[in-house]
Design an enzyme around this catalytic site. Structure first.
Site, PDB file in Angstrom:
ATOM      1  N   CYS A  42      -1.367  -3.004 -17.421  1.00  0.00           N
ATOM      2  CA  CYS A  42      -1.696  -2.052 -16.358  1.00  0.00           C
ATOM      3  C   CYS A  42      -0.514  -1.102 -16.206  1.00  0.00           C
ATOM      4  O   CYS A  42       0.239  -0.886 -17.152  1.00  0.00           O
ATOM      5  CB  CYS A  42      -2.046  -2.755 -15.052  1.00  0.00           C
ATOM      6  SG  CYS A  42      -0.661  -3.582 -14.266  1.00  0.00           S
ATOM      7  N   CYS A  98       0.819  -1.210   0.000  1.00  0.00           N
ATOM      8  CA  CYS A  98       0.000   0.000   0.000  1.00  0.00           C
ATOM      9  C   CYS A  98       0.852   1.259   0.000  1.00  0.00           C
ATOM     10  O   CYS A  98       0.482   2.278  -0.553  1.00  0.00           O
ATOM     11  CB  CYS A  98      -0.911   0.033   1.213  1.00  0.00           C
ATOM     12  SG  CYS A  98      -2.235  -1.138   1.095  1.00  0.00           S
TER      13      CYS A  98
END
Ligand SMILES: [Zn+2]
Length: 372
Positions: free
Chosen positions: A330, A186
């Site tokens: 991506c 994260c």
């Protein structure tokens, strides 16, 4: 495990629910749940399970509270910076509900300690952001026959599934190996603060259902959540007979530490930016599927690329022909690896992953393309 007067008062709103009642509450009191990762997912899961009266709650995390955690890790506050998450979390949970026993495990889960730890619990919640730990948890749950509620988050998206030993597909059935899409750190990837709140709360819900035996567990289904579109989707998953850990002839029979580098699963083709460029130069027209978010796609993409954000991919996989050999794209190759795995599960034979994603493309082929 009968309830005291103060417990009867504390859990009154549960006792009033016919489906839970005193029996369900006593089951909760007797339950032993291990939460691996006291972060964004583990925070709400631990708070709600402690509040719900889950009798024994283990909190496993070797990390310390950092200022950048507080945007989403609601188990901690500004006064606890620098403290061990497991210890700080234990204090907070004990203050919330002194009736439950909170055990702090301030250590890293490894193959060497997983048996001893899991032996103390009936149910495991996976809220880790480490890929290697995620597979270790899954394999240990299969081998030691522990139900597992697994969740992962990435930016604005998350997914959730429940594994019940002997009954349903395990995490490795769905994601056979590697692929760092949903488990990207994260700190690097960015994450909407409230996102783990949604997924972690869903994990607690699944845990309470499994313990009390009410409702229908999220087995055989992968639930995906796209916060931007505010859309939940379901993807059916079946146990793979060739699964390395829960299959008919498992090759993983002991929990083991996995190498942390991303491994390309069988069936997924790796395509470097240079190889894709060469392919396109030759006039080949593979189906290019860009799985990034709207803003990322709008900023810059490959000519002719079809845009399907990862969170919406499950509903659109049926439109992709099995023989079209799609190339998933991506930003840096993580989400597209996840897309490849979903495509494989949907019967697409030979999905390709653009290694390093658009970042690699911009770095080595076309510096004019904007990558967010
Ligand atoms: Zn499996």
């Amino acid at each position: 495990m009968s309830l005291s007067d103060s417990e009867r008062e504390r859990y009154r709103r549960h006792l009033t629910l016919g489906e839970i009642g005193a029996t369900g509450q006593e089951r909760l009191k007797a339950a032993r749940v291990l939460i691996v990762g006291a972060g964004g997912l583990g925070s709400p899961a631990a708070l709600y399970l402690a509040a719900a009266g889950c009798g024994t709650l283990g909190l496993l995390d070797d990390d310390r509270v950092d200022l950048s955690n507080l945007q989403r890790q609601v188990l901690f506050d500004s006064a606890h910076l620098g403290e061990l998450k497991a210890e700080s979390g234990r204090e907070r949970l004990s203050a919330l509900n002194p009736e439950v026993r909170i055990i702090a495990h301030a250590l890293e889960l490894r193959a060497a300690n997983v048996r001893e730890l899991f032996a103390q619990y009936d149910l495991v919640l996976d809220g880790t952001d480490r890929l290697a730990t995620r597979y270790l948890i899954n394999d240990a749950c299969v081998i030691l026959r522990r139900p597992l509620v697994s969740a992962a988050i990435h930016r604005f998206e998350g997914h959730l599934m429940t594994y019940v030993p002997g009954q349903s597909a395990c995490y490795r059935c769905v994601f056979p190996q590697g692929g760092d899409g949903m488990v990207a750190n994260c700190a690097e990837a960015g994450v909407l603060g409230v996102l783990p709140g949604v997924l972690g709360t869903l994990q607690a819900t699944e845990a309470i259902k499994l313990i009390t035996g009410v409702g229908e567990p999220l087995t055989g289904r992968l639930l995906t959540y796209d916060a931007l579109a505010m859309r939940f989707a379901e993807f059916r998953v079946k146990r793979r007979r060739d699964c390395a850990v829960c299959g008919d002839a498992p090759t993983i029979t002991e929990p083991r530490d996995m190498a942390t580098q991303a491994v390309t699963p069988e069936g997924v083709r790796r395509l470097t930016a240079a190889e894709l460029h060469e392919l396109l130069q030759r006039g080949e027209r593979p189906l290019l599927v860009d799985v990034r978010e709207d803003a990322e796609f709008a900023a810059g993409h490959l000519p002719g690329a079809v845009h399907i954000p990862l969170g919406q991919l499950p509903q659109h996989l049926a439109e992709i022909k099995p023989q079209s050999d799609p190339v998933f794209i991506c930003r840096s190759g993580g989400r597209s690896m996840m897309a490849c795995q979903l495509a494989l599960r949907a019967g697409i034979r030979s999905p390709a992953n653009l290694e390093g994603g658009m970042s690699a493309w911009a770095a080595s082929i076309d510096p004019s393309v904007r990558v967010l």
